[in-house]
Structures are given as structure tokens and as C-alpha cells.
Design a protein around this motif. Structure first.
Motif: not given
Length: 442
Positions: A16-22, A176-181, A355-358
């Protein structure tokens, strides 16, 4: 306690983490289980959550060596490993805990003096009232009434509730980690931050740390461990308990500065990453929301952590309060009546490592793709993840890791400080500075 497997909940959380972070999940052998379960016994999968969170930070940093599951457990219970001059600090205020109301339980938090003062005001108690006075004042009230009275004075309290599976499922349907560019005209200078030094992959990255308590400081401590120049800024009027900073201040400098000063804006202008850990409403009021920061400083990477998420911007909170309101406390009850707790403040620690991972991963993406980036998570969102993982009917007795094997000793301002050691294999913490002892400069 269930033994982890190659296709268990920890591996699913990593996916899930890897998917959230692309991130392409094939970049790392992330299915390798620990040699034994992380000894954090509970009904919920606390050990699996801890393992996946730490493992994610390791893999994002290029560390293939498996963490030590005993060290992970000690790190998640770091307040129990901490000593200052041989003494263990008293980490909980008598105003923080479970209190019985007429129709249930509430959980309060009064570790900071201003929160204790507000708790007393909400219950019409004198400032010097003790925990027994608080208990007697709450007992005749309904749980809802007690919480309303305390929060009306901006104190911290929640009702202890049963879990709400539908609500948690709705939360788990969000990242879980919401990423926005966010692409805005950039003045450059941020995208190339960092080096290619495998021993310190974040060397050259300037991180402005606007966090306190556990989750945010664990995140920025991890970034410092990887070589980042981390400068923590606190408001001069809001003192931090010494033990709390020593527990998570490794490798960072610590300064006091008002966020409304020109000097603060100068620090922002030359930062590469800003980590936010205050209530969204407070950040908005100071012009420090992610949107406002990127509007003034395009190209920043902003990592934002809150207790309840940006959907509840005015609510302050802590791990213990989220456990109580989300249903975790009643799942972990020992007798079916009095609420229980997780074996560690696992929501805090996991949010920090995730969050550090992100941040580590998005710095890499920013070098490739440019742009400004925002990543968010919350303790409540981490709680929903934990509540969706497999659980057991009762926790087995856990083995206690040997603390001496998993601690580090430092000299801080003439005092011997012992803390939990780094969980990232091959990397050792440097000493925390005294809180507020540095100048506000890079």
C-alpha cells in the motif's frame, strides 16, 4: 501473537505504501519477514504495523539489511528505555488517563501545563486540583457532557468508543500517505537537493522541523539519521518537556523562533523540506498551511502530520486520544470494562517512520520530475489501517528484549542520557542537543 509470513499484513501494508508513493514494488525485496515477530503483544497487529513502518523507511533509504525486531520493539517503547543521569523520567501527567463517567469512560490528556489548566477550567476545578479531584468531577457527568465541558475550554478529552468498522473502511479507501504534486512557477534551487552518498543519502537536504511530541520528531530524527540538516523550530512561549525532546531529538538542532518573523521566512526560503505537525487550523492562521508555503516557496516538499486529519482542522490530539476514540482502547481491554492501550504509542511511531519514508521517496521523485510536493497522513488514518489488519482473540505474553543491547548513551549538556538506539541497520544516532539551545540558522 501471530508469526509474520511472506504474504502477511506487514507485506500488504508495504504494498500500500509503495502504491501511495508511486513506487514500483519490484524495486525492493519487501516480502522478507523478520526472523521472529516484533515483541509488541496485543490483540491488534501492533508488531506487524511496527515492522512494516520501519521496513518501509529502510527500503526507501536503500538499506536492504533487515531491522532487528527486538530493537524495533524497544524503539516503539522508547520512553521506557530513556534515562537521564540514571533516572527514568515521569512521562505521564496524573491528568492524562482514563476517567470513568456516569455512562462510560473518557480519556484525557494533560501532559502540557496549559492543557492541564484547561482541563481544570472545563471541570470548574481550581488550578491546583489533583487527579482525585478530576476523577470526582467527571464521575457524575455523562461522558459526552464531560468531554464537551473540557473541550469548550480547549482542553483535550475524548469519549472512549467502540470501533466503527464502516468508518474505518471508508478511511482505508483513502491513501495512507496522500501525495499531491503542485506545479507553480519555481525559482529553482530545490530540485537538486541531496547527494548520491549511500552512507548519507540526504546529505545537503535542509529540513525545517515544525513538529513536537513523538510522530513528527520521529520522522525528522530519521531524516537527520540519513544525513539531512534538520533544524527544529519551536515557539518561544511553549516549552517542551526535556525528556520528550531528548527521546526524539537525535541529530537535530533546536532553536526558538516566532513563526511571524522575517528570520523565519528566510529559513523557509532556503529549506528543501518542511515537516508540519501542528493542528491544520493553527497552521492556516500562521500562513503555514501546505498551500500557503508552496505559494510563497514553489518547489518545497511539505510533509504534514496531524492527529485527526485535515478534515478536522481544529482538533488537537495525541496517540492516546486517537486510540480511545477509534475503538482501539476497548479492543485492548483486559477485563471487558476498563479500556486498555496498545503496548506502545504505535500510531505515533508508525506515522513518523511512514512520513519519513514518503519524504525520502518524494525527494527522489522531485529530482526526476521537478515540482512542489505535499504528503499527508494522520494518526487516525494509521489507526484505521491497524484496525483493518488481522487480530487475535487475546495477546500472548511477550518476551522482553534486553534494553542494554538496544540503547545508546550520550552526553548532553553535562548529563548522561540513554535512549533507544536507531532501528535503521548500520546507522547510529548522534546526540540530541538541548531543547532551544541552537541559533535559528542553517
Amino acid at each position: 501473537m501471530n508469526e509474520p509470513s511472506n504474504h502477511g499484513p506487514a507485506a500488504a501494508l508495504l504494498d500500500r505504501v509503495w502504491a501511495d508513493l508511486g513506487i514500483d514494488v519490484r524495486f525492493a525485496d519487501d516480502d522478507t519477514p523478520p526472523r521472529h515477530a516484533v515483541p509488541l503483544p496485543s490483540r491488534l497487529a501492533t508488531g506487524e504495523l511496527a515492522w512494516a513502518s520501519v521496513r518501509a523507511a529502510c527500503l526507501a533509504s536503500g538499506i536492504g539489511t533487515l531491522p532487528d525486531p527486538d530493537r524495533v520493539a524497544v524503539a516503539y517503547r522508547s520512553d521506557r528505555a530513556l534515562t537521564v543521569e540514571g533516572a527514568s523520567p515521569d512521562v505521564w501527567s496524573p491528568y492524562s488517563g482514563f476517567f470513568r463517567a456516569s455512562d462510560g469512560w473518557i480519556r484525557t490528556h494533560g501532559n502540557y501545563p496549559h492543557h492541564a489548566t484547561r482541563l481544570h477550567a472545563g471541570l470548574d476545578l481550581a488550578p491546583g486540583a489533583d487527579a482525585d479531584d478530576v476523577r470526582e468531577a467527571i464521575l457524575p457527568l455523562s461522558a459526552a457532557d464531560a468531554v464537551d465541558r473540557i473541550t469548550a475550554e480547549r482542553g483535550l478529552a475524548v469519549r472512549v468508543q467502540q470501533e466503527n468498522p464502516e468508518h474505518d473502511a471508508t478511511l482505508r479507501a483513502t491513501p495512507l500517505l496522500h501525495v499531491e504534486r503542485i506545479d507553480l512557477p519555481s525559482r529553482g534551487g530545490r530540485h537538486d537537493a541531496g547527494t548520491r552518498d549511500d552512507r548519507a543519502p540526504l546529505a545537503g537536504v535542509r529540513v525545517l522541523d515544525l513538529t513536537r511530541v513523538i510522530a513528527g520528531p520521529v520522522c525528522t530524527r530519521t531524516l537527520a539519521l540519513l544525513g539531512a540538516d534538520v533544524l527544529r523550530i519551536d515557539p518561544p512561549h511553549l516549552a517542551e518537556p526535556e525528556w520528550q525532546h531528548l527521546d526524539t531529538g537525535h541529530g537535530k538542532r533546536s532553536a526558538l523562533l516566532d513563526a511571524r518573523t522575517d528570520r523565519f521566512e528566510e529559513l523557509l526560503a532556503s529549506a528543501h523540506v518542511v515537516v508540519l505537525g501542528y493542528r491544520p487550523e493553527s497552521l492556516d492562521r500562521l500562513g503555514l498551511s501546505a498551500a500557503a508555503l508552496l505559494e510563497r516557496h514553489p518547489g518545497l516538499l511539505v510533509a504534514q502530520l496531524s492527529a485527526w486529519g485535515i478534515e478536522e482542522p481544529s482538533r488537537a490530539g495525541f496517540d492516546s486520544l486517537v486510540q480511545a476514540e477509534s475503538g482501539i482502547s476497548m479492543i485492548e481491554t483486559l477485563d471487558g470494562d476498563r479500556p486498555g492501550v496498545l503496548p506502545a504509542q504505535a500510531l505515533d511511531h508508525s506515522a513518523g517512520y511512514l512520513l519519513a519514508t514518503a519524504v525520502i521517496s518524494l525527494l527522489r521523485r522531485r529530482r526526476r520530475e521537478g515540482g512542489g510536493w505535499v504528503v499527508r497522513t494522520s494518526l487516525r488514518r494509521v489507526a484505521a489501517e491497524l484496525l483493518g489488519m488481522p487480530r487475535s482473540s487475546r495477546p500472548e505474553a511477550g518476551r522482553e528484549p534486553a534494553l542494554a543491547t538496544h540503547t545508546s548513551a550520550f552526553e548532553v549538556a553535562g548529563q548522561t542520557v540513554i535512549t533507544a538506539a536507531s532501528v535503521l541497520p548500520g546507522l547510529e544516532f548522534t546526540a540530541p542537543h538541548r531543547w532551544g539551545s541552537d541559533q535559528p540558522r542553517w
